[in-house]
Design a protein around this motif. Structure first.
Motif, PDB file in Angstrom:
ATOM      1  N   ALA A  14       0.831  -1.209   0.000  1.00  0.00           N
ATOM      2  CA  ALA A  14       0.000   0.000   0.000  1.00  0.00           C
ATOM      3  C   ALA A  14       0.859   1.248   0.000  1.00  0.00           C
ATOM      4  O   ALA A  14       0.543   2.245  -0.646  1.00  0.00           O
ATOM      5  N   LEU A  15       1.972   1.208   0.745  1.00  0.00           N
ATOM      6  CA  LEU A  15       2.906   2.334   0.793  1.00  0.00           C
ATOM      7  C   LEU A  15       3.442   2.652  -0.605  1.00  0.00           C
ATOM      8  O   LEU A  15       3.457   3.806  -1.043  1.00  0.00           O
ATOM      9  N   ILE A  16       3.863   1.608  -1.317  1.00  0.00           N
ATOM     10  CA  ILE A  16       4.419   1.808  -2.664  1.00  0.00           C
ATOM     11  C   ILE A  16       3.371   2.388  -3.605  1.00  0.00           C
ATOM     12  O   ILE A  16       3.642   3.318  -4.378  1.00  0.00           O
ATOM     13  N   VAL A  17       2.156   1.844  -3.537  1.00  0.00           N
ATOM     14  CA  VAL A  17       1.086   2.339  -4.409  1.00  0.00           C
ATOM     15  C   VAL A  17       0.770   3.790  -4.106  1.00  0.00           C
ATOM     16  O   VAL A  17       0.629   4.630  -4.998  1.00  0.00           O
ATOM     17  N   THR A  65       2.347  10.440   2.669  1.00  0.00           N
ATOM     18  CA  THR A  65       3.544  10.251   3.473  1.00  0.00           C
ATOM     19  C   THR A  65       3.670   8.792   3.898  1.00  0.00           C
ATOM     20  O   THR A  65       2.677   8.081   4.037  1.00  0.00           O
ATOM     21  N   ALA A  66       4.904   8.369   4.111  1.00  0.00           N
ATOM     22  CA  ALA A  66       5.199   7.055   4.676  1.00  0.00           C
ATOM     23  C   ALA A  66       6.228   7.262   5.767  1.00  0.00           C
ATOM     24  O   ALA A  66       7.106   8.131   5.664  1.00  0.00           O
ATOM     25  N   SER A  67       6.135   6.476   6.835  1.00  0.00           N
ATOM     26  CA  SER A  67       7.035   6.679   7.967  1.00  0.00           C
ATOM     27  C   SER A  67       7.441   5.355   8.584  1.00  0.00           C
ATOM     28  O   SER A  67       6.706   4.364   8.550  1.00  0.00           O
ATOM     29  N   ILE A  83       1.401   4.808   6.832  1.00  0.00           N
ATOM     30  CA  ILE A  83       1.171   5.581   5.620  1.00  0.00           C
ATOM     31  C   ILE A  83      -0.001   6.524   5.869  1.00  0.00           C
ATOM     32  O   ILE A  83      -0.875   6.237   6.700  1.00  0.00           O
ATOM     33  N   ALA A  84      -0.009   7.644   5.182  1.00  0.00           N
ATOM     34  CA  ALA A  84      -1.097   8.599   5.336  1.00  0.00           C
ATOM     35  C   ALA A  84      -1.286   9.369   4.044  1.00  0.00           C
ATOM     36  O   ALA A  84      -0.341   9.557   3.271  1.00  0.00           O
ATOM     37  N   GLY A  85      -2.499   9.811   3.801  1.00  0.00           N
ATOM     38  CA  GLY A  85      -2.813  10.620   2.630  1.00  0.00           C
ATOM     39  C   GLY A  85      -3.565  11.872   3.025  1.00  0.00           C
ATOM     40  O   GLY A  85      -4.330  11.880   3.999  1.00  0.00           O
ATOM     41  N   SER A  94      -5.143   7.634   7.464  1.00  0.00           N
ATOM     42  CA  SER A  94      -3.867   7.043   7.873  1.00  0.00           C
ATOM     43  C   SER A  94      -4.053   5.596   8.303  1.00  0.00           C
ATOM     44  O   SER A  94      -5.147   5.164   8.685  1.00  0.00           O
ATOM     45  N   LEU A  95      -2.953   4.877   8.246  1.00  0.00           N
ATOM     46  CA  LEU A  95      -2.916   3.471   8.634  1.00  0.00           C
ATOM     47  C   LEU A  95      -1.553   3.193   9.250  1.00  0.00           C
ATOM     48  O   LEU A  95      -0.519   3.560   8.676  1.00  0.00           O
ATOM     49  N   ALA A  96      -1.543   2.589  10.431  1.00  0.00           N
ATOM     50  CA  ALA A  96      -0.280   2.301  11.112  1.00  0.00           C
ATOM     51  C   ALA A  96      -0.327   0.924  11.750  1.00  0.00           C
ATOM     52  O   ALA A  96      -1.383   0.472  12.210  1.00  0.00           O
ATOM     53  N   ARG A  97       0.824   0.273  11.785  1.00  0.00           N
ATOM     54  CA  ARG A  97       0.988  -0.977  12.529  1.00  0.00           C
ATOM     55  C   ARG A  97       2.038  -0.739  13.610  1.00  0.00           C
ATOM     56  O   ARG A  97       3.154  -0.295  13.325  1.00  0.00           O
TER      57      ARG A  97
END
Length: 283
Positions: A14-17, A65-67, A83-85, A94-97
């Motif tokens: 998802a980050l790459i996309v 963004t990706a972190s 990742i966040a948009g 945003s989505l975080a693990r």
């Protein structure tokens, strides 16, 4: 039973996309006005979400963004990828693990955080009242057996927060000062990594989070953060979180944040202090 969680492979895909999307590019807002990525995936400081949205997108632009973040204290290690948009400086998704390694006790806790933040009003630079945003963070533990054993009532929960951010020009020795105040409604124990609610309290708590950031230069920020915490578990007293941080924005695409953390007692182990690093890449 272990609940299926968000694996690292789908997150990286998802980050790459997201980062390769044609619409995702550095926006026209000023450097550092999107903050960095906090440990739950939202734009802000390291500990607390701010009223700003991720990246530097303005009203007709998009940002992504990706972190990757790592915190190490005396008895624990926390790793976070996210990742966040930013959709036209109005909506952040945003989505975080999160992965907490119990270095002394043994074992691992993991949690997925799904976030959304809606900018309600204003601009942090030019509006006298700054910018205001309403956010939600839905959190779900991957395996909640330890949290249940400590007395947690649930292994999933939702935080609601209202955040306001303001940049004060030439406020301290001619340098700009960023202030942020966040009010959070939560049942989370240790941010959700030890479940939600407990034997001491099952209902929501309204807690306060605050941040100050002094811009030594347009690309350097130093500051402090404070995050109040509920105390729901009788066997695992919970303390408030604090940090001292420095962030460097190499450009609109890359930033690096370092901090000294004071997280207090965690799951019966006292005085958890240590360091934090977070790398953010933005388009």
């Amino acid at each position: 039973m272990k609940r299926p969680g968000l694996s690292f492979a789908p997150v990286m895909l998802a980050l790459i996309v997201l980062l390769s999307a044609p619409a995702a590019q550095a926006g026209s807002r000023l450097l550092a006005t999107g903050g960095v990525t906090q440990i739950e995936g939202a734009a802000g400081g390291g500990l607390s979400p701010w009223g700003v949205l991720t990246g530097t997108a303005s009203g007709d632009e998009y940002a992504a963004t990706a972190s990757v973040s790592q915190a190490r204290v005396d008895d624990y290690s926390l790793g976070v990828i996210g990742i966040a948009g930013n959709i036209q400086d109005r909506l952040e998704l945003s989505l975080a693990r999160q992965r907490l390694d119990l270095d002394t006790l043994g074992g691992r806790l993991e949690q997925d955080v799904f976030g959304a933040k809606l900018r309600l009003y204003g601009d942090p630079l030019y509006d006298i009242w700054g910018t205001w945003s309403l956010g939600v963070q839905h959190k779900r533990m991957v395996d909640g057996e330890l949290a249940k054993a400590l007395g947690a009532k649930d292994t999933a929960g939702t935080d609601l927060y209202l955040a306001t951010s303001k940049l004060w020009f030439a406020a301290v020795g001619g340098r700009n000062l960023l202030t942020n105040l966040t009010l959070r409604s939560t049942r989370a124990n240790q941010g959700g990594l030890l479940g939600f609610g407990g034997d001491q309290k099952t209902s929501r708590s309204l807690v306060v989070e605050g941040s100050l950031g002094l811009m030594l230069a347009p690309d350097w920020v130093v500051g402090v953060e404070y995050r109040q915490k509920p105390d729901n578990l009788g066997v695992a007293a919970e303390n408030d979180w604090r940090d001292l941080y420095v962030a460097h924005f190499f450009n609109k695409h890359v930033s690096l944040t370092g901090a000294w953390l004071d997280l207090g007692d965690i799951a019966g182990l006292a005085d958890q202090q240590g360091g934090y690093l977070s790398l953010q890449v933005a388009l």
